[in-house]
Scaffold this active site. Structure first.
Site: not given
Ligand code: GLU
Length: 468
Positions: A238-239
């Site tokens: 995930s970012k």
């Protein structure tokens, strides 16, 4: 006529270029190259609130860094989804006219209230037969047929979805704008895409999209959904949590060839006993049928080790060329003090010792700094030795007149060390700290040779004074 496959890569320009997107792009590119097909780049820029032109440029630059070159004859595009809005709307109207779609004016609250009443989840098809003809506040919904939808997926095999689990999904919002699912299919049809290779997170969309292909009178593409990338804790990358931007790896000095090779192995392995193989053989060998179902661990350590191998495989000249931009960008020393000629002398020793190009400046900064900062812990550890002052003094006096090459320098320290019944590993340490400020670095005597006699003696003297 033989069938020429058309692959596509359809990123949304909403942020940095994700390593997962890079892997998807490479799979598509490898397949297009091997099959003599086409790689279409389509920028899915319909989410106006999240798009920005700079991200689009970022995608094009990142692809080109990976070797997916927009001037290659098998590359087509970029196309922009936003430019096809009329086609998307026209397709929606066609579906309405054919009876595959209907208008609905229920608000989100009304839908929820009905769901509560009927005990079913989601939208229950309330407006299917109400004969609404469109207008303010109405959305257009797809009339999901009964039965089931079987998706033939080259990676996942046959995946069957019961249509009753799929609600009548929205095609046009109440403001008339097309939903992503529809735009994506209409573009694929328009661009004659024959093969959709994309991330697994889109698999739940696939039965809906396949229904749209059918309803619009086209044969669905050959689907393939490639596994998600996960981090060390087996959580989806995930970012927010993980380092996912390709740009960041590029800046840190990962070589494009190493990145490409590593990304290709996320879910797939080349034949043979090494995963490090040239791009041409990956193109030759890569098959979607061989791609794994299970999530692929994006292992930064493994990427670094691939990169180390790639760095060592470079010719010296290529290594120097690859490091020059990193050296030019560093603020480790005042740029006026840098000398490419001096760097070229030490480069062979650096090449065998770094795993990313970003480690290069730290290895060579002692050559380009007037007075390298001395690491306090390194100083305390090495200068505490009782022989520290003696070894500095001895080298200072012998280095003043000896032959200036690393063998001669080493012999001087070796003889002294033997006479004192010490170990070279120990006696080198204060010299290294005096030269570089650190306990680790490229081989010492070669480094001293490159640094030169006067500067070496000046640094030895300086450390001696500091020792007091
Ligand atoms: N634009 C979508 C995304 O970036 C891709 C959809 C697709 O590949 O079909 O996730």
């Amino acid at each position: 006529m033989t069938h020429v496959p058309r692959y596509r890569f359809a990123p949304s320009p909403t942020g940095f270029f994700h390593v997962g997107g890079a892997r998807t792009a490479l799979y598509n590119w490898a397949l297009a190259l091997r099959t003599g097909g086409t790689f279409v780049l389509r920028i899915e820029d319909t989410d106006e609130s999240r798009n920005s032109p700079e991200w689009t440029q970022g995608i094009i630059d990142a692809l080109s860094w990976l070797g997916i070159d927009s001037s290659h004859p098998q590359f087509e595009g970029p196309y922009f989804q936003s430019q096809n809005a009329e086609l998307h709307v026209a397709a929606a109207h066609k579906l309405f006219e054919q009876g595959n779609a209907y208008w609905c004016d229920l608000s989100a609250e009304q839908i929820q209230a009905r769901a509560k009443e009927t005990g079913k989840q989601g939208y229950d098809g309330y407006s299917r037969d109400r004969g609404l003809t469109g207008g303010p506040g109405q959305v257009l919904r797809f009339r999901v047929p009964t039965g089931s939808t079987v998706v033939h997926d080259l990676v996942r095999g046959e995946v069957e979805f019961a249509n009753e689990t799929i609600e009548d999904f929205v095609l046009l919002r109440s403001n008339g704008s097309p939903m992503f699912l529809l735009a994506n299919v209409v573009d694929d049809i328009e661009m004659k895409v024959s093969n959709v290779v994309r991330a697994e997170e889109h698999l739940p969309n696939t039965p809906k999209q396949q229904m749209l292909w059918d309803a619009l009178g086209h044969t669905p593409p050959q689907w393939a959904h490639v596994p998600v990338l996960v981090n060390e804790q087996r959580k989806k990358l995930s970012k927010r949590r993980d380092k996912v931007a390709l740009e960041q790896y590029r800046e840190e000095g990962i070589l494009p060839d190493a990145m490409v090779n590593y990304l290709m192995t996320l879910g797939w392995a080349p034949a043979g006993d090494t995963e490090i193989v040239p791009w041409s053989s990956m193109v030759e060998e890569f098959r979607l049928e061989d791609v794994n179902h299970s999530p692929a661990f994006f292992d930064i350590k493994k990427l670094a080790s691939f990169n180390g191998d790639y760095i060592r495989a470079l010719s010296l000249q290529d290594f120097v060329s690859a490091s020059l931009p990193v050296l030019a960008a560093t603020d480790a020393w005042p740029s006026s003090r840098f000398s490419a000629e001096v760097y070229e002398k030490i480069a062979p020793l650096v090449q065998t010792r770094v795993v990313t190009m970003s480690e290069v400046p730290v290895m060579v900064d002692f050559l380009f700094l007037e007075d390298p900062a001395i690491d306090q812990a390194a100083w305390d550890k090495t200068m505490a030795a009782e022989f520290a002052a003696d070894v500095l003094k001895h080298c200072m006096s012998e280095f003043a007149s000896c032959e200036w090459n690393h063998d001669a320098l080493k012999t001087i320290l070796e003889s002294w060390t033997e006479a004192k019944e010490l170990k070279l590993g120990k006696t080198q340490a204060p010299i290294r700290v005096a030269m570089t400020g650190r306990t680790v670095g490229p081989p010492l005597f070669e480094s001293i040779e490159i640094l030169g006699r006067d500067e070496t003696i000046r640094r030895l003297q300086k450390s001696l004074s500091r020792l007091g």
